[in-house]
Design a protein around this motif. Structure first.
Motif, PDB file in Angstrom:
ATOM      1  N   ASN A  12      -4.603 135.432  99.065  1.00  0.00           N
ATOM      2  CA  ASN A  12      -3.722 135.845  98.084  1.00  0.00           C
ATOM      3  C   ASN A  12      -2.360 135.767  98.442  1.00  0.00           C
ATOM      4  OD1 ASN A  12      -6.517 136.940  97.693  1.00  0.00           O
ATOM      5  ND2 ASN A  12      -5.766 136.928  95.785  1.00  0.00           N
ATOM      6  N   ILE A  14       1.915 136.664  96.752  1.00  0.00           N
ATOM      7  CA  ILE A  14       2.758 137.098  95.890  1.00  0.00           C
ATOM      8  C   ILE A  14       4.228 136.846  96.285  1.00  0.00           C
ATOM      9  CG2 ILE A  14       1.525 139.053  94.498  1.00  0.00           C
ATOM     10  CD1 ILE A  14       3.168 141.116  96.025  1.00  0.00           C
ATOM     11  N   SER A  54       3.465 144.577  88.049  1.00  0.00           N
ATOM     12  CA  SER A  54       2.928 143.253  88.423  1.00  0.00           C
ATOM     13  C   SER A  54       4.475 142.311  88.262  1.00  0.00           C
ATOM     14  CB  SER A  54       1.953 142.980  87.658  1.00  0.00           C
ATOM     15  OG  SER A  54       2.215 143.096  86.539  1.00  0.00           O
ATOM     16  N   ALA A 319       0.799 145.100  98.626  1.00  0.00           N
ATOM     17  CA  ALA A 319       0.627 144.406  97.445  1.00  0.00           C
ATOM     18  C   ALA A 319      -0.367 144.508  96.593  1.00  0.00           C
ATOM     19  CB  ALA A 319       0.827 142.954  98.059  1.00  0.00           C
ATOM     20  N   VAL A 323      -0.023 144.743  92.260  1.00  0.00           N
ATOM     21  CA  VAL A 323      -0.649 143.648  91.797  1.00  0.00           C
ATOM     22  C   VAL A 323      -1.566 144.316  90.585  1.00  0.00           C
ATOM     23  CG1 VAL A 323      -2.163 141.563  91.790  1.00  0.00           C
ATOM     24  CG2 VAL A 323      -0.332 141.976  93.407  1.00  0.00           C
TER      25      VAL A 323
END
Length: 454
Positions: A12, A14, A54, A319, A323
């Motif tokens: 994943n 971000i 987020s 994170a 998220v």
């Protein structure tokens, strides 16, 4: 789990945005709750995983030194303060919330011997906090020296280190690093050499370890391994020396973008290569052990961001916290009162008129307005000048001359104007006349001299 022990968390991703140029500095505190990013847009942004949603917005933005790029950031061992190094000659110390605690002194640039100056005389290149002592930091500069500072004394440094050079002169020190135990200092010099000094009683500037040709170009990063047995170096000469985990730049003629490359420590073989951005180079990278998340900064002349790679199966907090915390959506039951604000001073009736005296002084100092003749006055007259409204003397004069206003009292005889009220006064006397009606003598007027002459 043995499989997860060497598993790179890359499932994943971000991106922390906000900077308008490339992100050149990165620092993660020891608990993994706050992240600092510095950029070529002269600003530092602070992110807090616990309070971030987020939308991934920073909670504070700083500009340490106006017009100077941020080059290095480092947290203290207790994570209550951090060091900020910019392109200026003075490093700054901030607390955990971004408030300035102090600024180190700048040296005298006219002194030839750098050991006699109280600070750096040229732009800083790197800085790092002592891994164990919360009052000691290390900085390197383009003036060709490394300096050890005490954060409780900002006026002068504790120690000046001058690297060994093949020829006399000033060669910039491009990067620096502390040993894991804080007992040694490493510096990358502009001539390609890597030098290490052991901190001991009576030590001087002569290095204990001297690698003359460590790299063929500028050394951009140094890092000691966890056990202190290996020193990792990174350079712009496109070579890797004992490198385990690094980022690459975008090749001008190639098709690959900014990459993260992972190497085996023993065999120095490429294990994994991950694309971060197709058009932007990777500048800084870090692997936070507690969070088990990979941080990489990238950017160009137009924007910059911090990429965070993580895996929900092996990563913790960081994170994953922000998220999962999506912003709350408005409900149908939400009610918001929109108050009506009355501001009487916004009406023309209550506004303060500008000072005419101040306007005249400003116009008198203006080189263009002072040469221009006065314009006709619109409105009531002031300052000895006749205005143009109906109540002014000039307007009355013009109307009289045009025959629009006729004043009869100007053509009448004053005696006749008074005597026309004599009959009404005799029939209905008021005020003083009734009080003397009985005793008032009859008036006798003398005849005109003109009649006697006739």
């Amino acid at each position: 789990d043995v499989d997860n022990l060497f598993r790179v968390p890359i499932s994943n991703e971000i991106v922390l945005k906000g900077h308008t140029k490339v992100v050149s500095a990165l620092a993660i505190d020891h608990t993994g709750s706050r992240v600092l990013t510095g950029s070529y847009d002269y600003s530092v942004r602070m992110y807090d995983f616990q309070g971030m949603t987020s939308q991934l917005r920073s909670f504070r933005q700083l500009e340490p030194f106006e017009g100077h790029q941020v080059r290095s950031l480092s947290w203290s061992p207790t994570s209550d303060r951090f060091l900020c190094v910019t392109g200026s000659a003075q490093a700054k110390i901030y607390d955990r919330d971004g408030l300035t605690l102090g600024e180190f002194a700048k040296g005298d640039m006219y002194l030839r011997d750098l050991k006699n100056t109280k600070g750096h005389i040229s732009g800083l290149t790197c800085g790092e906090w002592h891994p164990r002592e919360k009052q000691t930091i290390l900085t390197s500069s383009e003036d060709g020296s490394l300096r050890i500072w005490d954060v409780n004394e900002f006026r002068s440094q504790k120690q000046v280190i001058k690297p060994k050079l093949a020829r006399p002169g000033r060669v910039p020190v491009t990067t620096c690093a502390w040993g894991r135990d804080g007992k040694c200092v490493a510096g990358g010099v502009g001539d390609g050499s890597i030098q290490v000094w052991n901190l001991k009683p009576g030590w001087g500037s002569r290095p204990d370890i001297y690698v003359e040709r460590g790299h063929e170009d500028d050394i951009t990063g140094l890092q000691f391994c966890a056990d202190g047995t290996m020193l990792l170096s990174r350079s712009t000469d496109a070579t890797l020396k004992r490198l385990i985990f690094t980022g690459t730049s975008v090749e001008r003629d190639g098709n690959s973008g900014g990459l993260l490359c992972f190497y085996d420590r023993q065999k120095l073989e490429l294990v994994s290569r991950i694309g971060v951005s197709p058009t932007q180079s990777v500048v800084c990278c870090a692997w936070q052990p507690r969070l088990n998340q990979v941080f990489a900064t990238a950017g160009d002349k137009k924007e910059g961001g911090t990429h965070i790679l993580y895996d929900p199966a092996v990563s913790e907090r960081g994170a994953l916290v922000c998220v999962a915390r999506a912003p709350r959506k408005k409900s149908l039951d939400d009610f918001e009162v929109k108050p009506v604000i009355h501001n009487p001073h916004a009406l023309p009736l209550f506004r303060d008129e500008p000072s005419r005296k101040r306007q005249r002084e400003k116009a008198r100092n203006d080189p263009i307005k002072s040469q221009r003749p006065d314009l006709p006055v619109t409105g009531p007259g002031f300052g000895g000048r006749v205005g143009s409204t109906k109540g002014s003397l000039l307007t009355q004069y013009l109307l009289k001359e045009g025959g629009l206003i006729k004043e009869t009292w100007m053509d009448e005889d004053p005696r006749e104007a008074i005597l026309k009220y004599a009959d009404a006064a005799a029939k209905d006397p008021k005020f003083i006349a009734p009080a003397y009606a009985e005793t008032q003598p009859e008036p006798v007027f003398a005849k005109s001299d003109s009649e006697e002459e006739d």
